[in-house]
Design a protein around this motif. Structure first.
Motif, short mmCIF file in Angstrom:
data_model
loop_
_atom_site.label_atom_id
_atom_site.label_comp_id
_atom_site.label_asym_id
_atom_site.label_seq_id
_atom_site.Cartn_x
_atom_site.Cartn_y
_atom_site.Cartn_z
N GLY A 130 130.00 106.26 17.12
CA GLY A 130 129.82 105.07 17.95
C GLY A 130 130.38 105.23 19.35
N GLY A 131 130.97 104.15 19.87
CA GLY A 131 131.43 104.23 21.24
C GLY A 131 132.43 103.14 21.61
N ILE A 132 132.92 103.25 22.83
CA ILE A 132 133.89 102.31 23.38
C ILE A 132 133.45 101.93 24.79
N ILE A 133 133.48 100.64 25.07
CA ILE A 133 133.26 100.14 26.43
C ILE A 133 134.55 99.51 26.90
N ASN A 134 135.04 99.95 28.05
CA ASN A 134 136.26 99.39 28.62
C ASN A 134 135.93 98.67 29.91
N ILE A 135 136.38 97.42 30.02
CA ILE A 135 136.19 96.67 31.26
C ILE A 135 137.39 96.95 32.15
N GLY A 136 137.17 97.84 33.10
CA GLY A 136 138.19 98.17 34.07
C GLY A 136 138.07 97.25 35.27
N SER A 137 138.29 97.79 36.45
CA SER A 137 138.21 97.02 37.69
C SER A 137 138.19 97.98 38.86
N MET A 138 137.62 97.52 39.97
CA MET A 138 137.70 98.33 41.18
C MET A 138 139.17 98.52 41.57
N ALA A 139 140.03 97.61 41.12
CA ALA A 139 141.46 97.73 41.39
C ALA A 139 142.07 98.95 40.70
N GLY A 140 141.36 99.52 39.74
CA GLY A 140 141.81 100.74 39.10
C GLY A 140 141.59 101.97 39.97
N TRP A 141 140.73 101.84 40.96
CA TRP A 141 140.43 102.94 41.87
C TRP A 141 141.08 102.76 43.23
N MET A 142 141.27 101.50 43.63
CA MET A 142 141.68 101.21 45.00
C MET A 142 142.80 100.18 45.01
N PRO A 143 143.76 100.30 45.92
CA PRO A 143 144.83 99.31 45.98
C PRO A 143 144.34 97.95 46.48
N VAL A 144 144.86 96.89 45.88
CA VAL A 144 144.52 95.52 46.28
C VAL A 144 145.84 94.76 46.45
N LEU A 145 146.07 94.21 47.63
CA LEU A 145 147.32 93.51 47.90
C LEU A 145 147.56 92.38 46.90
N LEU A 176 132.21 104.35 27.89
CA LEU A 176 131.75 103.82 29.18
C LEU A 176 132.88 103.07 29.85
N MET A 177 133.17 103.43 31.10
CA MET A 177 134.13 102.70 31.91
C MET A 177 133.35 101.82 32.90
N VAL A 178 133.69 100.54 32.94
CA VAL A 178 133.01 99.58 33.82
C VAL A 178 133.99 99.17 34.92
N TYR A 179 133.52 99.24 36.18
CA TYR A 179 134.40 98.95 37.32
C TYR A 179 133.82 97.83 38.18
N PRO A 180 133.92 96.58 37.73
CA PRO A 180 133.43 95.45 38.54
C PRO A 180 134.39 95.11 39.67
N SER A 181 133.92 94.28 40.58
CA SER A 181 134.79 93.77 41.64
C SER A 181 135.23 92.36 41.25
N PHE A 182 134.75 91.35 41.96
CA PHE A 182 135.21 89.99 41.70
C PHE A 182 134.21 89.23 40.84
N LEU A 183 134.69 88.72 39.71
CA LEU A 183 133.85 88.01 38.76
C LEU A 183 134.27 86.54 38.69
N ASP A 184 133.30 85.69 38.44
CA ASP A 184 133.56 84.27 38.28
C ASP A 184 133.95 84.00 36.83
N THR A 185 135.20 84.35 36.49
CA THR A 185 135.69 84.22 35.12
C THR A 185 137.09 83.61 35.13
N PRO A 186 137.58 83.18 33.96
CA PRO A 186 138.92 82.56 33.88
C PRO A 186 140.07 83.51 34.14
N ILE A 187 139.85 84.82 34.23
CA ILE A 187 140.97 85.74 34.41
C ILE A 187 141.73 85.43 35.69
N GLU A 188 141.02 85.03 36.75
CA GLU A 188 141.71 84.69 37.99
C GLU A 188 142.28 83.27 37.93
N THR A 189 141.59 82.38 37.24
CA THR A 189 142.09 81.02 37.07
C THR A 189 143.43 81.03 36.33
#
Length: 264
Positions: A130-145, A176-189
């Motif tokens: 089978g497999g694994i999907i990990n939801i990473g972030s662009m913050a994993g590649w680049m610094p974000v203040l 699969l590594m997924v690197y999204p930027s800004f999502l409209d989700t409760p994680i920031e809320t």
């Protein structure tokens, strides 16, 4: 029928991924800390096909609970085909002002938990190829203040699973590594402030806000194509490229864009 287990499945991207997996014909095991909302989500999907929906309350930072989950899966008449490490947490606070328990919490949820789940469930995933999907972030590649802990956790997440991919590919396990930027989700809320309480100030952002539904569709398309990494929008891809080619320019641009974070 293939089976997928999704963490943080009751809301945000996790819920979008759960619906997408269900629409694709998976048996979906939804896990989340919010037992009440999780049950409501399961009942919603069960209206279509009750035999393809299972929900289990899970605190991903609880090692005993993860062990119990693995034992439960071993006792089931079906195999586990896919693990989706989606559950996450972030913070909005300057590194110098952030209390260590906040850093520990972010690292525990965003790095330690996915690592533990993957390693504990790996024997079953090897058996099913089978497999694994990990939801990473662009913050994993680049610094974000204002996200030093989050950047650290997502960077560690990416590095761990890049190594693991190489080690387990011979068993037919795909990652699969997924690197999204800004999502409209409760994680920031639900972002933590410097003291572990909810962050008091609004988030800064760059690029276009993505919807979890659109990303969920892209994630499964990428996984089915056996992609190793997904940069789901042009901004994320460009920003990652800029960081590699001109890191000083990237940092100057980020400081201007995230200047409000420096005042917090």
């Amino acid at each position: 029928m293939k089976t997928v287990l999704i963490t943080g499945a009751a809301s945000g991207l996790g819920w979008a991924l759960s619906r997408q997996a269900f629409a694709l014909g998976y048996r979906v095991i939804l896990t989340d800390m919010n037992a009440e909302l999780l049950q409501a989500r399961a009942e919603y999907l069960a209206q279509v096909d009750v035999d393809r929906v299972i929900c289990r309350t899970l605190d991903v930072t609880d090692g005993d609970a993860i062990t119990a989950l693995a034992l439960w899966l071993q006792s089931q008449p079906f195999a586990l085909d896919l693990l989706v490490n989606n559950a996450g947490i972030t913070h909005r606070s300057l590194a110098e002002k952030t209390e260590m328990p906040v850093f520990r919490k972010v690292m525990q949820v965003d790095w330690a938990a996915p690592v533990e789940l993957a390693t504990v469930l790996l024997p079953q995933l090897k058996q099913s190829r089978g497999g694994i999907i990990n939801i990473g972030s662009m913050a994993g590649w680049m610094p974000v203040l204002g996200r030093a802990g989050y950047c650290s956790a997502k960077s560690a997440l990416g590095q761990f699973f890049e190594v693991l991919r190489c080690e387990v590919s011979r068993y037919g396990v795909h990652i699969l590594m997924v690197y999204p930027s800004f999502l409209d989700t409760p994680i920031e809320t639900n972002a933590l402030g410097h003291d572990g309480k909810p962050a008091a100030h609004a988030r800064s952002m760059v690029g276009k806000m993505q919807t979890p539904e659109d990303l969920a569709e892209r994630v499964f398309l990428a996984y089915n194509k056996k992609q190793k990494r997904l940069f789901p929008d042009r901004f994320t891809w460009f920003a990652s490229l800029l960081w590699r080619l001109a890191p000083d320019l990237y940092q100057r641009m980020m400081v201007r864009k995230f200047a409000s974070e420096l005042e917090q």
